[in-house]
Scaffold this motif. Sequence first.
Motif, PDB file in Angstrom:
ATOM      1  N   VAL A 718       0.837  -1.194   0.000  1.00 39.40           N
ATOM      2  CA  VAL A 718       0.000   0.000   0.000  1.00 39.40           C
ATOM      3  C   VAL A 718       0.873   1.246   0.000  1.00 39.40           C
ATOM      4  CG1 VAL A 718      -1.584   1.371   1.427  1.00 39.40           C
ATOM      5  CG2 VAL A 718      -2.025  -1.059   1.060  1.00 39.40           C
ATOM      6  N   ASP A 719       1.928   1.257   0.834  1.00 36.11           N
ATOM      7  CA  ASP A 719       2.836   2.410   0.856  1.00 36.11           C
ATOM      8  C   ASP A 719       3.576   2.571  -0.467  1.00 36.11           C
ATOM      9  OD1 ASP A 719       2.081   2.900   3.449  1.00 36.11           O
ATOM     10  OD2 ASP A 719       4.122   3.330   4.115  1.00 36.11           O
ATOM     11  N   LEU A 720       3.794   1.456  -1.181  1.00 36.96           N
ATOM     12  CA  LEU A 720       4.453   1.507  -2.487  1.00 36.96           C
ATOM     13  C   LEU A 720       3.463   1.775  -3.617  1.00 36.96           C
ATOM     14  CD1 LEU A 720       6.908  -1.505  -2.023  1.00 36.96           C
ATOM     15  CD2 LEU A 720       7.525   0.926  -2.133  1.00 36.96           C
ATOM     16  N   LEU A 874       6.831  12.990   8.639  1.00 35.93           N
ATOM     17  CA  LEU A 874       7.041  14.384   9.037  1.00 35.93           C
ATOM     18  C   LEU A 874       6.331  15.356   8.097  1.00 35.93           C
ATOM     19  CD1 LEU A 874      10.840  14.424   9.986  1.00 35.93           C
ATOM     20  CD2 LEU A 874       8.876  13.760  11.384  1.00 35.93           C
ATOM     21  N   VAL A 875       5.953  14.884   6.915  1.00 31.98           N
ATOM     22  CA  VAL A 875       5.364  15.782   5.921  1.00 31.98           C
ATOM     23  C   VAL A 875       4.062  16.421   6.412  1.00 31.98           C
ATOM     24  CG1 VAL A 875       4.372  15.914   3.605  1.00 31.98           C
ATOM     25  CG2 VAL A 875       6.496  14.644   3.987  1.00 31.98           C
ATOM     26  N   PRO A 876       3.096  15.644   6.952  1.00 27.68           N
ATOM     27  CA  PRO A 876       1.836  16.286   7.377  1.00 27.68           C
ATOM     28  C   PRO A 876       2.007  17.373   8.426  1.00 27.68           C
ATOM     29  CG  PRO A 876       1.521  13.919   7.125  1.00 27.68           C
ATOM     30  CD  PRO A 876       2.988  14.160   7.007  1.00 27.68           C
ATOM     31  N   PRO A 877       2.768  17.148   9.538  1.00 30.50           N
ATOM     32  CA  PRO A 877       2.880  18.259  10.491  1.00 30.50           C
ATOM     33  C   PRO A 877       3.640  19.455   9.933  1.00 30.50           C
ATOM     34  CG  PRO A 877       4.267  16.402  11.177  1.00 30.50           C
ATOM     35  CD  PRO A 877       3.392  15.917  10.066  1.00 30.50           C
ATOM     36  N   LEU A 878       4.658  19.209   9.100  1.00 28.61           N
ATOM     37  CA  LEU A 878       5.369  20.328   8.481  1.00 28.61           C
ATOM     38  C   LEU A 878       4.423  21.154   7.613  1.00 28.61           C
ATOM     39  CD1 LEU A 878       8.697  18.537   7.455  1.00 28.61           C
ATOM     40  CD2 LEU A 878       8.520  20.491   9.016  1.00 28.61           C
ATOM     41  N   ASN A 879       3.613  20.483   6.822  1.00 24.63           N
ATOM     42  CA  ASN A 879       2.670  21.181   5.944  1.00 24.63           C
ATOM     43  C   ASN A 879       1.641  21.960   6.767  1.00 24.63           C
ATOM     44  OD1 ASN A 879       1.623  21.650   3.195  1.00 24.63           O
ATOM     45  ND2 ASN A 879      -0.151  20.509   3.923  1.00 24.63           N
ATOM     46  N   LEU A 907      10.924  13.510  -2.173  1.00 24.56           N
ATOM     47  CA  LEU A 907      11.814  12.373  -1.965  1.00 24.56           C
ATOM     48  C   LEU A 907      11.020  11.085  -1.810  1.00 24.56           C
ATOM     49  CD1 LEU A 907      14.734  11.341  -1.357  1.00 24.56           C
ATOM     50  CD2 LEU A 907      14.257  11.828   1.058  1.00 24.56           C
ATOM     51  N   ARG A 908       9.892  11.147  -1.145  1.00 21.86           N
ATOM     52  CA  ARG A 908       9.083   9.964  -0.832  1.00 21.86           C
ATOM     53  C   ARG A 908       7.917   9.773  -1.794  1.00 21.86           C
ATOM     54  NH1 ARG A 908      12.330   7.111   2.503  1.00 21.86           N
ATOM     55  NH2 ARG A 908      13.224   8.446   4.111  1.00 21.86           N
ATOM     56  N   ASN A 909       7.733  10.690  -2.745  1.00 16.85           N
ATOM     57  CA  ASN A 909       6.528  10.666  -3.592  1.00 16.85           C
ATOM     58  C   ASN A 909       5.299  10.535  -2.707  1.00 16.85           C
ATOM     59  OD1 ASN A 909       4.947  10.705  -5.882  1.00 16.85           O
ATOM     60  ND2 ASN A 909       5.141   8.507  -6.260  1.00 16.85           N
ATOM     61  N   HIS A 910       5.199  11.446  -1.768  1.00 16.50           N
ATOM     62  CA  HIS A 910       4.225  11.345  -0.677  1.00 16.50           C
ATOM     63  C   HIS A 910       2.791  11.471  -1.187  1.00 16.50           C
ATOM     64  CE1 HIS A 910       2.470  11.978   3.306  1.00 16.50           C
ATOM     65  NE2 HIS A 910       3.627  11.569   3.804  1.00 16.50           N
ATOM     66  N   VAL A 916       1.001  19.681  -0.459  1.00 17.87           N
ATOM     67  CA  VAL A 916       2.231  20.360  -0.059  1.00 17.87           C
ATOM     68  C   VAL A 916       2.637  21.383  -1.114  1.00 17.87           C
ATOM     69  CG1 VAL A 916       4.663  20.028   0.479  1.00 17.87           C
ATOM     70  CG2 VAL A 916       2.974  18.386   1.329  1.00 17.87           C
ATOM     71  N   MET A 917       2.495  21.020  -2.395  1.00 14.41           N
ATOM     72  CA  MET A 917       2.818  21.967  -3.474  1.00 14.41           C
ATOM     73  C   MET A 917       1.938  23.206  -3.407  1.00 14.41           C
ATOM     74  SD  MET A 917       3.439  19.492  -6.738  1.00 14.41           S
ATOM     75  CE  MET A 917       4.951  18.542  -6.926  1.00 14.41           C
ATOM     76  N   LEU A 918       0.646  23.000  -3.116  1.00 13.85           N
ATOM     77  CA  LEU A 918      -0.263  24.139  -3.021  1.00 13.85           C
ATOM     78  C   LEU A 918       0.148  25.053  -1.860  1.00 13.85           C
ATOM     79  CD1 LEU A 918      -3.738  22.471  -3.672  1.00 13.85           C
ATOM     80  CD2 LEU A 918      -2.516  24.044  -5.159  1.00 13.85           C
TER      81      LEU A 918
END
Length: 1020
Positions: A718-720, A874-879, A907-910, A916-918
């Motif tokens: 699923v993560d892949l 870490l992506v969600p809290p950073l965003n 890096l992770r293709n999150h 995040v781009m928005l």
Amino acid sequence: QYKRLTEFCRTTFYGKDGSSVVAHHGFVDGADFERRLTEHVRKWITRELERRGGQQARPRWTQGSPFRGLQAFDAAHQDVFFGRSQAVGELIQRLQDLEGARAATDHRARLLLILGMSGNGKSSLIRAGLLPLLSDRPVEGIAAWHTLSVRPSDVSADAVEAGVLGAIATAVRTVLPPAASFGMTAAQLAMQLRDAPDAAAARIETYLHAQAAAQKLPAERVRLLIYIDQFEEIFTLPGSSAGAAPLLDALTALAKLPSVWIVATLRSDFVHMLEAYPSFMELLKGSPPYLLLPPKADELSDIIREPARAAGLEFEERDGVSLDRELLRDATDNPESLPLLEYALQQLYEGRDGRLLRWETYRPADREGGLRGSLVSEAERLLTQGGADVDRMFRRVMRELTSVSEDGAATRRYASARKFPVTTPEYQFIDRMVKGRLAVTDRQGTQPVVCLAHEALLQSWPRVANWLQEEATLLRLRDELQRDAEVWEAHGRSYDFLGAAPEKIAAIRQLAAEELIPAGTTSDYAAASRSRARRNRLIREAAVGSICALLGVSIIAGVMAYRQRDRALVEAATAERTSRFMVSLFQLASPTESRGNSVTVREVLDRGAREINQSLQQEPRVRAELLTAMGEAYMGLGLYDPAKQALGRAEADQHSVGTPAESRVRTLIASGEAAYLTDDLGLAKTKLNQALTVARRDLPRDSVLISEARDALADVLVDLKEYPEAERLAADALAMDRKRGVDGTPILARTLGTIGNAYYFRGDLKAAEAPMREALLLWRQYYGLNHPRTAESMNNLASLLYQEGRYGEAARQWTEALPVYRVVYGEAHPELATLLNNLGRSELMAGHVDAAIPLARSALEMGQTLKGATHGDLVPPLNSLAMAYLYKGDAATAYDYAERALKIARLRNHSILDQVMLTAADVDLALGREQQAAALLGESRRLLESRYPLGKDPAERWRYAVWDAIQVRLETESSAAHARLVQDREVLTQRFGSDGFYVLRATQQMAALPVSSTTPSGGH
């Protein structure tokens, strides 16, 4: 007669078919028509009486008080039930619409669920409004209604579902007399409703047809209406945890019949409890609940004045102000005041002077008056009248009469009257409350019971509020213990269902100290749980103290075996003994199993690791078993590096000697999961593929380890983003797991959770909800609420609800899970970091920016400490932090968070790379970096169109509105920019509500547009 006339006109003209007629004649709506008709009829009656010689109109209500105080109105009081004509008309319209739809081959269930907050008159609406009106057959095409009413607390002798189903079965035989000729007693029918609801429903349909034939009516023109009053009691009464499922299954089957209606009233703060019953929830999709709102000012006017007119009562005037006007003003200021208003009106009636309702009764000079004051003053007077130790007496009584649900809501409950001997101050206080109509008595079977008359006492009495602040947790623990005891009893007092976890034992000790453990089954359960906990503690202490001694014995045995040249035989025996002991020890150490103190567990693991590495070098198979168990325990604590080290050594030992297939598979699964948890997905996939290959080749086809390997590998896939293969693996596991029975509940729940996650990350949220809910239900049934598996499942379901825009439901799930996470994992754990981020994100989306920042920052700091600086989590809290600081005007800080989030997401293709781009584009625009913003917006648009094509799911339109709300700022010269932002804000409001973050942000952006691009008025 004019009341019956207005009821007829109300139901004739109100609704979508009649509203145009009403409006055409100058009325606002049907309720306005009723009021004006009433006024004209009253004037006509007055003129007629005057014409006949000045006669006086006689009161049409002569049966005592026209007010009900804290009691509900029922059919006997329909002539003084006013103010709810619009709601009654809307309910009739619901019935009429669905009857017409069913006639047009629409197969929606005949279910009418009335929701509303406590005290807004749901029971009175049905008992005095809808049901009496149906007796006159106001629904077109229906010639006869047979109605029966059931309230769970009136029939709950044993389990709730048995009591209600028994009452339904008995009432069916009463209202449908031909049922006696079908050879089934009420008890047999109740049993069939429980065990075979569809068959029982078909039998009741047959009874109804027989009754129609006896009345010489066509079967399609006869209806049976089953009314369940105060439906929330199926979740709060003793016995409810034994399972409301049979009752809801029976009601579901009955609601699907063409001739049966199910009507129920439910407190709105309990509606989420229904979510655990998918079949019942499915019915609500076709028959949405009716939300009963508090009465409006004109309705309150009718509630106050019309019953008084019916009884020939008048309101006193003082200083030119009529008392009824003062009552209306006070009630309008507090929309939740209906029970307080009714109680005040009853007090006015009892303190009347002839026909006059007096100011002095409502606002006495010597004490607090008004709506709230009437109730509180009377309650305090009754409490202090006996002269005993008031605080102690109050506490003892209210503990028995109050329950606190899992979500913290206080509700009244029935208590055995025998708990208070006649000679005690507590009994005398309850007796005064009953005589003052603040409490009511009843019987459940042969047992006399007592209950508060209304929850308004819990909500309005300051003494109750202060007491609940101190004891709400105790009451919740008591009720939870009682539910656990019922589950234990339902499973034959099985040893496996005892609550021996540390927090359970702590709760039992606390309740015992406060004398709050109910006698009987609950007391037996508490004693057995404490006994088991003592036994477990002794075993644990002996185990830790014996580690070194046992390892020494193992070494000596190995040396002796070598000397005796029979080493192989002795090594096998030693391995078996040592392995059994140590595996059980380290499994006990895992928080997933014991929920023990994490510091103590870490010390045990570290000490064991040193001893094993030094002392078992000559017994690699034994050491591999122990290191695998140790690695699993380290993972449970969130200590991934020592887990990977232990598992790596275990794999090396297994390669050096012959190893049983089960041991090899278990180690590979653990290694794969450790790699997965440290974000090394390639290694995780390799390890888990190896585990599944060995398991399929060397283990029995029904081995649980095959399902475990499939589930773990599916999680990695699923993560892949390899969703089809993940779903196939989980489906293969599910086919076998469904056959395992009760003992296989944990692996079945895990497989269902894996399937739900696969659907969730693939974007099919509707398909994900059912398996996620079933998984949560299984975890709760098997482990209870306070267990990490249950909490994790609650977190997953909350994430799904969040993605569907159901933020309130999601927040409830996360808030409920948070204290469990802290108890289980301590104050620093990856799972706790994830939950904190989820809570922060829900606060942010709700527009609570200041509340979101500390939660997101805590999640970020904990996550990077435990997982590293580039982990995908870490992506969600950073965003979230970037969005929050940008909204607060701190673009520089927002830029730091957004840049870091974007780097890790690329890096992770999150999965939230587009979001995040928005955010990064929004920050760039705030800093004047328009070229960079335009590039990000173009890239995010391509991602949006590939992942969320608008033609596929219109519900995803909000994502494009966010994009457009940023894009429009690059086009400030366009005169349409303002209009586009208005449209975007409307879309976002529909998704997030008027206070949602994106709506607030769009409003900020609108205000920032140059005046030339706004509407001609220039207003924002």
